[in-house]
Design a protein around this motif. Structure first.
Motif, PDB file in Angstrom:
ATOM      1  N   ALA A  42       0.820  -1.222   0.000  1.00 22.25           N
ATOM      2  CA  ALA A  42       0.000   0.000   0.000  1.00 22.25           C
ATOM      3  C   ALA A  42       0.847   1.263   0.000  1.00 22.25           C
ATOM      4  O   ALA A  42       0.377   2.323  -0.404  1.00 22.25           O
ATOM      5  N   ASP A  52      -5.925   5.750   5.994  1.00 20.11           N
ATOM      6  CA  ASP A  52      -6.229   5.306   4.622  1.00 20.11           C
ATOM      7  C   ASP A  52      -5.785   3.863   4.401  1.00 20.11           C
ATOM      8  O   ASP A  52      -6.471   3.096   3.715  1.00 20.11           O
ATOM      9  N   ARG A  56      -8.417   1.043   3.399  1.00 20.44           N
ATOM     10  CA  ARG A  56      -8.188   0.337   2.135  1.00 20.44           C
ATOM     11  C   ARG A  56      -8.068  -1.171   2.330  1.00 20.44           C
ATOM     12  O   ARG A  56      -8.545  -1.950   1.510  1.00 20.44           O
TER      13      ARG A  56
END
Length: 111
Positions: A42, A52, A56
């Motif tokens: 990521a 985030d 995610r």
């Protein structure tokens, strides 16, 4: 032509002192955990906020923070504080290349 015949002979590996061998093994252990590997992946595209990453990947903020602490200690990711938020990015291009190359490897069609 058999697949082995198409392979180039790799360059000789640089010498690695014993203490660095253990450090390298620890890095691979860190990446051996699927959750930590997903977190590292990521961060490949640039700095990403902890929240985030959690969203995610569908993980709790505390779990992501825990794994990021371990990844940071292993020098696989680097933090960047912006106000109250911390963003993480891949530590350097060496790590990025290893991850990207292994992703390409597992995505290749088996011959």
């Amino acid at each position: 032509m058999p697949p082995a015949a198409r392979l180039k002979k790799p360059a000789p590996a640089p010498a690695l002192p014993e203490d660095k061998t253990f450090e390298l093994a620890d890095m691979f252990k860190m990446l051996g955990d699927p959750t930590r590997l997903r977190i590292v992946i990521a961060t490949l595209e640039g700095p990403v906020a902890v929240s985030d990453i959690a969203e995610r990947l569908g993980l709790s903020l505390s779990l992501v923070s825990h794994h990021l602490r371990l990844l940071r200690a292993a020098r696989l990711v680097t933090p960047d504080r912006r106000g109250k938020q911390i963003f993480y990015r891949i530590h350097d291009q060496h790590v990025a290349h290893v991850i990207a190359d292994m992703i390409a490897h597992v995505n290749e069609d088996a011959e």
